[in-house]
Design an enzyme around this catalytic site. Structure first.
Site, short mmCIF file in Angstrom:
data_model
loop_
_atom_site.label_atom_id
_atom_site.label_comp_id
_atom_site.label_asym_id
_atom_site.label_seq_id
_atom_site.Cartn_x
_atom_site.Cartn_y
_atom_site.Cartn_z
N GLU A 95 1.93 24.09 32.37
CA GLU A 95 3.19 24.23 31.65
C GLU A 95 4.37 23.78 32.50
O GLU A 95 4.32 23.80 33.73
CB GLU A 95 3.38 25.67 31.18
CG GLU A 95 3.26 26.66 32.28
CD GLU A 95 3.05 28.07 31.78
OE1 GLU A 95 2.54 28.25 30.67
OE2 GLU A 95 3.41 28.99 32.51
N CYS A 108 11.17 23.23 35.81
CA CYS A 108 10.21 23.89 36.69
C CYS A 108 8.83 23.32 36.39
O CYS A 108 8.35 23.38 35.26
CB CYS A 108 10.26 25.39 36.39
SG CYS A 108 9.06 26.34 37.31
N CYS A 115 -4.42 29.04 40.37
CA CYS A 115 -3.98 29.17 41.76
C CYS A 115 -4.97 30.04 42.51
O CYS A 115 -5.54 30.97 41.93
CB CYS A 115 -2.60 29.82 41.81
SG CYS A 115 -1.88 29.86 43.47
N CYS A 119 -1.53 36.22 44.43
CA CYS A 119 -0.37 37.11 44.56
C CYS A 119 -0.45 38.13 43.43
O CYS A 119 -0.70 37.78 42.28
CB CYS A 119 0.94 36.31 44.49
SG CYS A 119 1.06 35.10 45.83
N CYS A 122 1.57 37.99 39.94
CA CYS A 122 1.71 36.67 39.31
C CYS A 122 0.63 36.46 38.26
O CYS A 122 -0.55 36.71 38.51
CB CYS A 122 1.59 35.58 40.38
SG CYS A 122 1.68 33.92 39.69
N CYS A 341 6.48 32.09 34.92
CA CYS A 341 5.35 31.45 35.55
C CYS A 341 3.99 31.82 34.92
O CYS A 341 3.59 32.98 34.93
CB CYS A 341 5.38 31.89 37.01
SG CYS A 341 4.04 31.37 38.01
N1 SAH Z 1 2.95 29.21 44.74
C1 SAH Z 1 4.35 28.94 44.89
C2 SAH Z 1 5.04 28.43 43.65
C3 SAH Z 1 4.69 29.03 42.33
S1 SAH Z 1 5.28 30.66 41.98
C4 SAH Z 1 5.05 30.16 45.44
O1 SAH Z 1 4.40 31.18 45.62
O2 SAH Z 1 6.23 30.08 45.76
C5 SAH Z 1 7.01 30.45 41.81
C6 SAH Z 1 7.81 31.75 42.04
O3 SAH Z 1 7.62 32.66 40.95
C7 SAH Z 1 7.36 32.49 43.28
O4 SAH Z 1 8.43 32.98 44.01
C8 SAH Z 1 6.53 33.60 42.68
O5 SAH Z 1 6.34 34.62 43.58
C9 SAH Z 1 7.34 33.95 41.45
N2 SAH Z 1 6.61 34.76 40.48
C10 SAH Z 1 5.30 34.78 40.22
N3 SAH Z 1 4.99 35.68 39.27
C11 SAH Z 1 6.15 36.24 38.89
C12 SAH Z 1 6.50 37.25 37.93
N4 SAH Z 1 5.58 37.84 37.17
N5 SAH Z 1 7.80 37.59 37.83
C13 SAH Z 1 8.73 36.98 38.58
N6 SAH Z 1 8.47 36.03 39.50
C14 SAH Z 1 7.19 35.66 39.66
#
Ligand code: SAH
Length: 363
Positions: A95, A108, A115, A119, A122, A341
């Protein structure tokens, strides 16, 4: 018999497309011309590239393809945020999200299907890792947005591109770097390096390597101010702890005193938003040239976390500011279309996941 798979010219940066044309006994400038047709004019049909000789066009039709991800679903939120679910031709989807704002409009984009970094907050992590995107699939997201936003007005309507969608960009290093080359090339999208931001969870060796080949803006997903908590929330920290990550961040911007790294900090109620975290965060952020972007958690159905309250987030922001650290809170955008995301693809995968959960529970 040798079957040669036609190459997708959408995925070649200037250097690579020139090399391909030279290798096929054509002048390099034909390569640059094709690049302009593909990206600047958005033309994918060789026959419509009118200033290219007929013989070369026929040859391109045999040896090359020009392929972009297909729009499977398009949604527009009340606040103007637009989201495209893109199908890659092998059944996988990614997306891209367009977020217009008063003085900047950001696209974005994703760098991987799924991935591997896991995390905890996420939703992309729930899918696990499927595969890297190739260069054409990364740049193709910008191609689609450019066409959808109206090619002529594209540069007015899209000021920034951030690699903050699905996936970890530094885990798909070569393709991401080539895609960023294309985004910056005047024959393609002509974005300045100041308008491209790569966001990483902190793969330190790749970050060091990135410094040698690119100087786009860097955003780092910090999310916790000490190793114990970060080990849980962002497991890659077990391999590359905070001190190592911050050292690499300092090196990344060492050549330019005006530059700062953006640190992203997703605010999780009761988890990383206590007073102790705040004072640790202030101290940590005073040790690097930093901006902090506080992000309210975007909740998704399977998550156990809740976002901190607006008041708490504002308290964090004020304390950081008092500590001399530039700090902003990310506005929640596109809430009615689940623009955070990984969330739309999350819906597509929900059935598969539900079945998986049931199977696991049964065993
Ligand atoms: N892998 C990379 C880029 C993708 S995530 C990274 O970790 O930076 C992009 C951003 O969105 C990151 O800062 C991530 O931690 C954040 N993110 C992921 N899930 C989220 C959520 N549920 N709510 C808010 N931010 C989120």
């Amino acid at each position: 018999m040798n079957v040669i798979t036609p190459i997708n010219l959408v995925g070649l940066n200037r250097q690579a497309i020139e090399a391909w044309f030279l290798q096929h006994q054509h002048k390099a400038f034909h390569g640059r011309n094709v690049m302009k047709w593909l990206h600047k004019h958005g033309v994918l049909d060789w026959q419509l590239m009118t200033d290219i000789g007929k013989r070369l066009r026929t040859e391109l039709a045999t040896n090359a393809i020009a392929k972009i991800p297909k729009i499977a679903l398009e949604q527009t939120a009340q606040d103007g945020t637009r989201k495209w679910l893109l199908e890659l031709g092998d059944g996988n989807c990614i997306e891209a999200v367009y977020i217009p704002d008063d003085n900047r409009s950001t696209l974005c984009i994703s760098s991987q299907v799924g991935c591997a970094l896991n995390c905890q907050f996420c939703s992309t992590a729930r899918q696990g890792f499927v595969r890297n995107l190739n260069v054409a699939e990364i740049v193709g997201q910008v191609w689609v947005a450019a066409r959808k936003l109206g090619a002529q007005r594209f540069t007015n309507q899209l000021t920034n591109v951030v690699l903050m969608g699905m996936g970890e960009p530094l885990a798909n290093f070569n393709n991401v770097v080539q895609a960023m080359d294309l985004l910056q090339d005047d024959l393609a999208y002509g974005l300045s390096k100041y308008r491209i931001t790569l966001s990483t969870a902190g793969i330190v060796p790749a970050l060091r390597r990135l410094r040698t080949v690119s100087d786009v803006n860097l955003a780092v997903s910090l999310h916790a101010p000490n190793d114990e908590l970060r080990n849980q929330l962002v497991p890659i920290n077990r391999k590359y702890p905070i001190a190592e990550l911050l050292a690499a961040c300092k090196e990344f911007i060492a050549d330019d005193k005006r530059r700062k790294i953006t640190f992203e900090y997703v605010m999780l109620d009761g988890i990383n938003d206590q007073d102790i975290h705040l004072s640790q965060l202030v101290r940590l952020m005073q040790s690097v040239p930093a901006k902090v972007n506080l992000i309210p958690l975007n909740p998704f159905p399977e998550t156990i976390y809740r976002s901190s309250s607006e008041t708490r987030i504002e308290e964090f922001r004020q304390r950081l500011l008092q500590g001399g650290i530039m700090s902003t809170t990310r506005k929640t955008r596109g809430g009615d279309i689940e623009a955070a995301c990984g969330q739309l693809v999350g819906q597509v995968h929900k059935n598969i996941q539900r079945n998986l959960h049931l199977t696991l529970r049964r065993n």
